[in-house]
Motif scaffolding. Structure first.
Motif, PDB file in Angstrom:
ATOM      1  N   ASN A  37     107.883  36.186 -71.680  1.00  0.00           N
ATOM      2  CA  ASN A  37     109.121  35.696 -72.295  1.00  0.00           C
ATOM      3  C   ASN A  37     108.895  34.415 -73.087  1.00  0.00           C
ATOM      4  OD1 ASN A  37     110.083  36.987 -69.502  1.00  0.00           O
ATOM      5  ND2 ASN A  37     111.737  37.201 -70.980  1.00  0.00           N
ATOM      6  N   LYS A  38     109.644  34.273 -74.182  1.00  0.00           N
ATOM      7  CA  LYS A  38     109.648  33.024 -74.923  1.00  0.00           C
ATOM      8  C   LYS A  38     110.254  31.937 -74.025  1.00  0.00           C
ATOM      9  CE  LYS A  38     111.174  31.185 -79.385  1.00  0.00           C
ATOM     10  NZ  LYS A  38     111.998  30.056 -78.949  1.00  0.00           N
ATOM     11  N   ASN A  39     109.626  30.791 -73.986  1.00  0.00           N
ATOM     12  CA  ASN A  39     110.050  29.670 -73.126  1.00  0.00           C
ATOM     13  C   ASN A  39     110.021  30.034 -71.641  1.00  0.00           C
ATOM     14  OD1 ASN A  39     110.612  28.018 -75.399  1.00  0.00           O
ATOM     15  ND2 ASN A  39     112.621  28.989 -75.615  1.00  0.00           N
ATOM     16  N   PRO A  58     106.086  24.011 -77.566  1.00  0.00           N
ATOM     17  CA  PRO A  58     106.300  25.427 -77.898  1.00  0.00           C
ATOM     18  C   PRO A  58     105.066  26.016 -78.580  1.00  0.00           C
ATOM     19  CG  PRO A  58     108.204  24.112 -78.532  1.00  0.00           C
ATOM     20  CD  PRO A  58     107.127  23.142 -78.141  1.00  0.00           C
ATOM     21  N   THR A  59     104.732  27.239 -78.219  1.00  0.00           N
ATOM     22  CA  THR A  59     103.547  27.889 -78.778  1.00  0.00           C
ATOM     23  C   THR A  59     103.900  28.611 -80.071  1.00  0.00           C
ATOM     24  OG1 THR A  59     102.611  28.198 -76.578  1.00  0.00           O
ATOM     25  CG2 THR A  59     101.727  29.578 -78.342  1.00  0.00           C
ATOM     26  N   GLY A  86     102.651  33.402 -78.352  1.00  0.00           N
ATOM     27  CA  GLY A  86     103.990  32.831 -78.419  1.00  0.00           C
ATOM     28  C   GLY A  86     104.992  33.816 -78.992  1.00  0.00           C
ATOM     29  N   GLY A  87     106.271  33.423 -78.963  1.00  0.00           N
ATOM     30  CA  GLY A  87     107.300  34.234 -79.608  1.00  0.00           C
ATOM     31  C   GLY A  87     107.802  35.412 -78.819  1.00  0.00           C
ATOM     32  N   GLY A  88     107.500  35.480 -77.528  1.00  0.00           N
ATOM     33  CA  GLY A  88     107.991  36.605 -76.729  1.00  0.00           C
ATOM     34  C   GLY A  88     107.391  37.919 -77.177  1.00  0.00           C
ATOM     35  N   SER A  90     107.928  39.149 -80.368  1.00  0.00           N
ATOM     36  CA  SER A  90     108.063  39.216 -81.826  1.00  0.00           C
ATOM     37  C   SER A  90     106.731  39.265 -82.562  1.00  0.00           C
ATOM     38  CB  SER A  90     108.882  38.018 -82.327  1.00  0.00           C
ATOM     39  OG  SER A  90     108.238  36.799 -82.000  1.00  0.00           O
ATOM     40  N   THR A 124     110.843  43.015 -72.143  1.00  0.00           N
ATOM     41  CA  THR A 124     109.697  42.151 -72.440  1.00  0.00           C
ATOM     42  C   THR A 124     108.419  42.719 -71.827  1.00  0.00           C
ATOM     43  OG1 THR A 124     111.098  40.179 -72.531  1.00  0.00           O
ATOM     44  CG2 THR A 124     108.741  39.829 -72.161  1.00  0.00           C
ATOM     45  N   ASP A 305     111.900  36.230 -82.190  1.00  0.00           N
ATOM     46  CA  ASP A 305     111.939  34.781 -82.419  1.00  0.00           C
ATOM     47  C   ASP A 305     112.339  34.538 -83.867  1.00  0.00           C
ATOM     48  OD1 ASP A 305     111.665  32.106 -82.347  1.00  0.00           O
ATOM     49  OD2 ASP A 305     109.500  32.058 -82.007  1.00  0.00           O
TER      50      ASP A 305
END
Length: 350
Positions: A37-39, A58-59, A86-88, A90, A124, A305
């Motif tokens: 997941n993002k974050n 944040p990546t 990063g970005g989940g 996306s 996800t 994202d």
């Protein structure tokens, strides 16, 4: 022998001997891809594993770092390459960059799922693991033609987490490379209704066991981070695998691969009449449909994202940003001029 002869002999020796049997004096080198997941806390977990006192940022896309550990005094330090997506979900196409035919034998995946967002959890997990599995399978298929011994070794390793006499040996579908599933933000999850916690915990236990993965719940708590770190260090640096198990849904789960069973997990959390109405082709599909009755999924589009990295202050570069602004102005001027020229054109009605 020439230097090239020695180099070829060394490569052939390494290909014949799995990395698990690293001899004294040799360097252990592994790679891990963190995704989820993002974050969701991936960066925090990586920094804790590497014992770095840094504030997580944040990546952006795909980021790389590494760690080194010495197994004994006066021995070469082993190396672990840490990749973070990063970005989940996306940026799924970037998964193929760190995983290659050259490092596939020493690669592992760490999937970080945000327990505080159960409606995003299955989508996800499914999207990330599906793309990763497809890419790994393509590599294995290619290796079957170019290096069948390595391909056979990889297929055998998929089954190594379960003993042949395990009652579920023929019922699971192990992930093609080592997998650790981390449920993050347990502190928030712990405040959920007990029935919701039970459904999520039971579902993740099934998914992890089905894929031959290890499962651990963690948060910013030092004690829980140490448990997650133990599983990651096992993959990254070959540390001893923990034999402790915690399956109580009222407490953080900790289940190393191969130490769970379908009989202990039990059936999907639904009544017999509801289960009888659900049509599914695989056990995984059945659990997904039951889970999504309680936690309707967000669409993949909702998980994209949408933030423009170019507007993020942490990536600001004055000269680049000035040039970008200038090019944007030129583009807008071009659009206006082009619009005027089209309006002034005469077209034959014929």
């Amino acid at each position: 022998d020439t230097l090239w002869d020695l180099a070829i002999a060394e490569v052939e020796k390494r290909e014949k001997n799995p990395d698990d049997g690293v001899k004294q004096g040799e360097v252990w080198e592994k790679s891990l891809l963190f995704m989820g997941n993002k974050n969701g806390g991936k960066t925090t977990i990586i920094l804790r594993c590497l014992e770095r006192e840094e504030a997580p940022k944040p990546t952006l896309a795909l980021e790389y770092t590494f760690g080194r550990r010495a197994r004994r005094h006066n021995t070469p330090k082993d190396i672990a390459h840490f990749w973070e997506l990063g970005g989940g979900t996306s940026l799924l196409e970037l998964i193929r960059i760190p995983i290659t035919s050259h490092n596939i034998r020493s690669f592992g995946v760490v999937l970080v799922l945000d327990l505080s967002k159960p409606n995003e959890l299955w989508t996800t997990m499914e999207n990330l693991l599906k793309v990763t599995r497809s890419h790994v399978n393509k590599i294995v298929t290619k290796l079957e033609k170019t290096n069948p011994e390595v391909a056979a070794e990889l297929k055998q390793r998929m089954r190594n987490n379960l003993q042949r006499d395990h009652p579920d040996y023929e019922l699971v579908d192990p992930f093609p490379i080592p997998l650790v599933i981390i449920g993050s933000k347990y502190d928030i999850f712990h405040e959920f209704d007990s029935e919701m916690r039970k459904i999520i915990s039971k579902t993740l236990r099934f998914v992890s066991h089905y894929y031959g993965a290890s499962l651990v719940f963690t948060s910013k708590s030092e004690a829980l981070l140490l448990k997650a770190r133990a599983l990651i260090n096992h993959l990254a640096f070959g540390y001893d695998k923990s034999k402790s198990v915690s399956v109580d849904p009222s407490k953080p789960l900790f289940i190393p691969a191969g130490l769970d069973s379908l009989s202990q997990i039990g059936p999907p959390p639904a009544s017999d009449s509801d289960l009888g109405k659900i049509r599914a082709n695989t056990p995984l599909e059945l659990w997904r449909k039951v889970f999504e009755q309680t936690f309707p999924p967000k669409s993949s589009r909702d998980l994209q994202d949408s933030k423009d990295p170019a507007q993020d202050t942490q990536y600001a570069e004055y000269e680049v940003d000035v040039m970008r602004a200038q090019k944007n102005q030129e583009l807008e001027q071009y659009k206006r001029n082009a619009s005027k020229s089209w309006k002034e054109m005469d077209f034959d009605s014929d």
